[in-house]
Motif scaffolding. Structure first.
Motif, PDB file in Angstrom:
ATOM      1  N   GLY A   1      -0.352  38.167 -30.976  1.00  0.00           N
ATOM      2  CA  GLY A   1       0.136  37.064 -31.791  1.00  0.00           C
ATOM      3  C   GLY A   1       1.348  36.458 -31.112  1.00  0.00           C
ATOM      4  N   GLU A   2       1.212  35.238 -30.590  1.00  0.00           N
ATOM      5  CA  GLU A   2       2.279  34.659 -29.776  1.00  0.00           C
ATOM      6  C   GLU A   2       3.449  34.146 -30.608  1.00  0.00           C
ATOM      7  OE1 GLU A   2       0.446  31.678 -27.340  1.00  0.00           O
ATOM      8  OE2 GLU A   2      -0.292  33.154 -25.873  1.00  0.00           O
ATOM      9  N   ARG A   3       3.157  33.561 -31.754  1.00  0.00           N
ATOM     10  CA  ARG A   3       4.208  33.006 -32.604  1.00  0.00           C
ATOM     11  C   ARG A   3       3.950  33.415 -34.043  1.00  0.00           C
ATOM     12  NH1 ARG A   3       4.557  26.838 -34.618  1.00  0.00           N
ATOM     13  NH2 ARG A   3       6.474  26.968 -35.852  1.00  0.00           N
ATOM     14  N   ILE A   4       4.950  34.025 -34.688  1.00  0.00           N
ATOM     15  CA  ILE A   4       4.786  34.562 -36.028  1.00  0.00           C
ATOM     16  C   ILE A   4       5.431  33.635 -37.052  1.00  0.00           C
ATOM     17  CG2 ILE A   4       5.184  36.541 -37.527  1.00  0.00           C
ATOM     18  CD1 ILE A   4       3.388  37.134 -35.130  1.00  0.00           C
ATOM     19  N   ILE A   5       4.650  33.252 -38.063  1.00  0.00           N
ATOM     20  CA  ILE A   5       5.169  32.490 -39.207  1.00  0.00           C
ATOM     21  C   ILE A   5       5.385  33.487 -40.331  1.00  0.00           C
ATOM     22  CG2 ILE A   5       4.794  30.537 -40.738  1.00  0.00           C
ATOM     23  CD1 ILE A   5       4.883  29.832 -37.749  1.00  0.00           C
ATOM     24  N   ARG A   6       6.638  33.688 -40.748  1.00  0.00           N
ATOM     25  CA  ARG A   6       6.947  34.748 -41.711  1.00  0.00           C
ATOM     26  C   ARG A   6       8.129  34.368 -42.576  1.00  0.00           C
ATOM     27  NH1 ARG A   6      11.371  34.001 -39.369  1.00  0.00           N
ATOM     28  NH2 ARG A   6      12.070  35.094 -37.531  1.00  0.00           N
ATOM     29  N   GLN A   7       8.459  35.252 -43.522  1.00  0.00           N
ATOM     30  CA  GLN A   7       9.611  35.054 -44.378  1.00  0.00           C
ATOM     31  C   GLN A   7      10.892  35.094 -43.542  1.00  0.00           C
ATOM     32  OE1 GLN A   7       9.559  37.848 -47.707  1.00  0.00           O
ATOM     33  NE2 GLN A   7       7.362  38.132 -47.386  1.00  0.00           N
ATOM     34  N   ALA A   8      11.908  34.377 -44.015  1.00  0.00           N
ATOM     35  CA  ALA A   8      13.160  34.285 -43.259  1.00  0.00           C
ATOM     36  C   ALA A   8      13.828  35.645 -43.097  1.00  0.00           C
ATOM     37  CB  ALA A   8      14.110  33.310 -43.951  1.00  0.00           C
ATOM     38  N   ASN A   9      13.605  36.567 -44.062  1.00  0.00           N
ATOM     39  CA  ASN A   9      14.277  37.869 -43.988  1.00  0.00           C
ATOM     40  C   ASN A   9      13.489  38.888 -43.167  1.00  0.00           C
ATOM     41  OD1 ASN A   9      12.170  38.144 -45.784  1.00  0.00           O
ATOM     42  ND2 ASN A   9      13.289  39.443 -47.213  1.00  0.00           N
ATOM     43  N   LEU A  10      12.425  38.447 -42.474  1.00  0.00           N
ATOM     44  CA  LEU A  10      11.653  39.330 -41.614  1.00  0.00           C
ATOM     45  C   LEU A  10      11.633  38.728 -40.208  1.00  0.00           C
ATOM     46  CD1 LEU A  10       9.843  41.846 -41.436  1.00  0.00           C
ATOM     47  CD2 LEU A  10       7.894  40.390 -42.013  1.00  0.00           C
ATOM     48  N   PRO A  11      12.586  39.108 -39.348  1.00  0.00           N
ATOM     49  CA  PRO A  11      12.770  38.413 -38.055  1.00  0.00           C
ATOM     50  C   PRO A  11      11.802  38.841 -36.963  1.00  0.00           C
ATOM     51  CG  PRO A  11      14.404  40.142 -38.273  1.00  0.00           C
ATOM     52  CD  PRO A  11      13.609  40.145 -39.564  1.00  0.00           C
ATOM     53  N   ILE A  12      10.496  38.914 -37.262  1.00  0.00           N
ATOM     54  CA  ILE A  12       9.486  39.226 -36.249  1.00  0.00           C
ATOM     55  C   ILE A  12       9.102  37.942 -35.524  1.00  0.00           C
ATOM     56  CG2 ILE A  12       7.165  40.087 -35.838  1.00  0.00           C
ATOM     57  CD1 ILE A  12       7.454  41.885 -38.235  1.00  0.00           C
ATOM     58  N   GLU A  13       9.111  37.968 -34.207  1.00  0.00           N
ATOM     59  CA  GLU A  13       8.881  36.752 -33.436  1.00  0.00           C
ATOM     60  C   GLU A  13       7.508  36.726 -32.770  1.00  0.00           C
ATOM     61  OE1 GLU A  13      12.228  37.348 -30.976  1.00  0.00           O
ATOM     62  OE2 GLU A  13      13.667  36.886 -32.561  1.00  0.00           O
ATOM     63  N   ASN A  14       6.985  37.868 -32.350  1.00  0.00           N
ATOM     64  CA  ASN A  14       5.670  37.951 -31.731  1.00  0.00           C
ATOM     65  C   ASN A  14       5.210  39.402 -31.801  1.00  0.00           C
ATOM     66  OD1 ASN A  14       6.671  39.362 -29.175  1.00  0.00           O
ATOM     67  ND2 ASN A  14       7.835  37.455 -29.105  1.00  0.00           N
ATOM     68  N   LEU A  15       3.929  39.635 -31.536  1.00  0.00           N
ATOM     69  CA  LEU A  15       3.445  41.008 -31.545  1.00  0.00           C
ATOM     70  C   LEU A  15       2.204  41.137 -30.666  1.00  0.00           C
ATOM     71  CD1 LEU A  15       0.668  41.705 -33.432  1.00  0.00           C
ATOM     72  CD2 LEU A  15       2.195  40.890 -35.214  1.00  0.00           C
ATOM     73  N   SER A  16       1.979  42.340 -30.186  1.00  0.00           N
ATOM     74  CA  SER A  16       0.754  42.661 -29.462  1.00  0.00           C
ATOM     75  C   SER A  16       0.437  44.125 -29.702  1.00  0.00           C
ATOM     76  CB  SER A  16       0.894  42.384 -27.962  1.00  0.00           C
ATOM     77  OG  SER A  16       1.858  43.251 -27.383  1.00  0.00           O
ATOM     78  N   THR A  17      -0.857  44.445 -29.762  1.00  0.00           N
ATOM     79  CA  THR A  17      -1.244  45.826 -29.990  1.00  0.00           C
ATOM     80  C   THR A  17      -2.684  46.039 -29.565  1.00  0.00           C
ATOM     81  OG1 THR A  17      -1.237  47.631 -31.615  1.00  0.00           O
ATOM     82  CG2 THR A  17      -2.089  45.489 -32.351  1.00  0.00           C
ATOM     83  N   ARG A  18      -3.041  47.297 -29.410  1.00  0.00           N
ATOM     84  CA  ARG A  18      -4.441  47.696 -29.263  1.00  0.00           C
ATOM     85  C   ARG A  18      -4.779  48.538 -30.486  1.00  0.00           C
ATOM     86  NH1 ARG A  18      -7.219  51.719 -24.782  1.00  0.00           N
ATOM     87  NH2 ARG A  18      -9.373  51.536 -25.575  1.00  0.00           N
ATOM     88  N   ALA A  19      -5.682  48.060 -31.307  1.00  0.00           N
ATOM     89  CA  ALA A  19      -6.068  48.740 -32.538  1.00  0.00           C
ATOM     90  C   ALA A  19      -7.368  49.497 -32.304  1.00  0.00           C
ATOM     91  CB  ALA A  19      -6.239  47.733 -33.671  1.00  0.00           C
ATOM     92  N   VAL A  20      -7.318  50.818 -32.467  1.00  0.00           N
ATOM     93  CA  VAL A  20      -8.495  51.662 -32.278  1.00  0.00           C
ATOM     94  C   VAL A  20      -8.764  52.422 -33.576  1.00  0.00           C
ATOM     95  CG1 VAL A  20      -9.516  53.580 -30.998  1.00  0.00           C
ATOM     96  CG2 VAL A  20      -8.071  51.907 -29.808  1.00  0.00           C
ATOM     97  N   LEU A  21      -9.925  52.203 -34.153  1.00  0.00           N
ATOM     98  CA  LEU A  21     -10.366  52.914 -35.356  1.00  0.00           C
ATOM     99  C   LEU A  21     -11.522  53.812 -34.967  1.00  0.00           C
ATOM    100  CD1 LEU A  21     -10.272  53.319 -38.461  1.00  0.00           C
ATOM    101  CD2 LEU A  21     -11.866  51.391 -38.645  1.00  0.00           C
ATOM    102  N   LYS A  22     -11.339  55.124 -35.148  1.00  0.00           N
ATOM    103  CA  LYS A  22     -12.389  56.078 -34.784  1.00  0.00           C
ATOM    104  C   LYS A  22     -12.337  57.258 -35.736  1.00  0.00           C
ATOM    105  CE  LYS A  22     -14.378  58.626 -30.891  1.00  0.00           C
ATOM    106  NZ  LYS A  22     -14.261  58.964 -29.444  1.00  0.00           N
ATOM    107  N   ASP A  23     -13.490  57.572 -36.324  1.00  0.00           N
ATOM    108  CA  ASP A  23     -13.606  58.709 -37.228  1.00  0.00           C
ATOM    109  C   ASP A  23     -12.542  58.646 -38.328  1.00  0.00           C
ATOM    110  OD1 ASP A  23     -14.586  61.060 -38.292  1.00  0.00           O
ATOM    111  OD2 ASP A  23     -13.444  62.349 -36.935  1.00  0.00           O
ATOM    112  N   ALA A  24     -12.380  57.449 -38.931  1.00  0.00           N
ATOM    113  CA  ALA A  24     -11.471  57.227 -40.068  1.00  0.00           C
ATOM    114  C   ALA A  24      -9.995  57.360 -39.699  1.00  0.00           C
ATOM    115  CB  ALA A  24     -11.807  58.160 -41.231  1.00  0.00           C
TER     116      ALA A  24
END
Length: 205
Positions: free
Chosen positions: A115-138
């Motif tokens: 996520g290159e640009r985050i649109i969020r509440q003013a009190n949550l100063p997150i600007e961008n994010l990246s991750t690898r999401a792996v779901l396996k066996d719950a």
């Protein structure tokens, strides 16, 4: 029910891409290539592959959002538009509703997301994010999980294990160059917030 995919209840969405499929008995493969879409007010781009297999089908691929509105991801953490209004009134960032993990063992997943640009509440100063999401066996892991926060960076690894009740959580990571002025609420207090925050953290439940 139509596709067999285990997907969250997102806001209204539309998407356009190229769908290729193989309907071999017991091992069907669907590829959704180079798609562009919109979920709520967020854009999504990428390619996904769904493979029918035993003991569980598998979804893998990559996705990019150039403008990501956090409320559009609300269903992933048990949040809704109504809850978001309540959270703002209470001054909270995250919902206290339980995670819905009832279908985590119905499908495996391996998705790289940015996520290159985050649109969020003013009190949550997150600007961008990246991750690898792996779901396996719950068990869901987000590793690495990287945020731009308060003009600094957080690098973490998060594991959510729904095989036990209540949900087990393992989180560890580091914070670098977080600016205290960006973390403080606006107003007089913010004028007195100076300096930089660095450190490491760990959480096990």
């Amino acid at each position: 029910p139509l596709t067999g995919l285990v997907l969250p209840s997102t806001p209204a969405f539309k998407t356009r891409g190229r769908l290729l499929g193989s309907l071999a008995p017991g091992k069907a493969v669907w590829e959704y290539r180079d798609f562009d879409g919109v979920v709520g007010a967020s854009d999504l781009h990428g390619s996904l592959t769904y493979t029918s297999a035993q003991p569980r089908p598998r979804l893998e691929g990559r996705m990019l959002s150039k403008k990501l509105r956090l409320v559009d991801l609300g269903p992933l953490v048990g949040n809704s538009s109504t809850q978001e209004v309540t959270l703002r009134r209470k001054g909270r960032v995250l919902p206290d509703a339980p995670f819905d993990t009832g279908r985590w063992n119905a499908m495996d997943m391996d998705i790289a997301f940015t996520g290159e640009r985050i649109i969020r509440q003013a009190n949550l100063p997150i600007e961008n994010l990246s991750t690898r999401a792996v779901l396996k066996d719950a068990q869901l892991s987000l590793s690495p999980l990287r945020f731009g926060v308060a003009k600094g960076k957080i690098n973490a690894n998060l594991v959510l294990d729904s095989r036990d009740k209540p949900l087990k959580v393992r989180l560890n990571g580091s914070a670098n160059d977080l600016q205290l002025g960006a973390l403080c609420p606006k107003g007089e207090v913010m004028k007195k917030c100076f300096g930089q925050l660095d450190g490491v953290f760990s959480l096990v439940t």
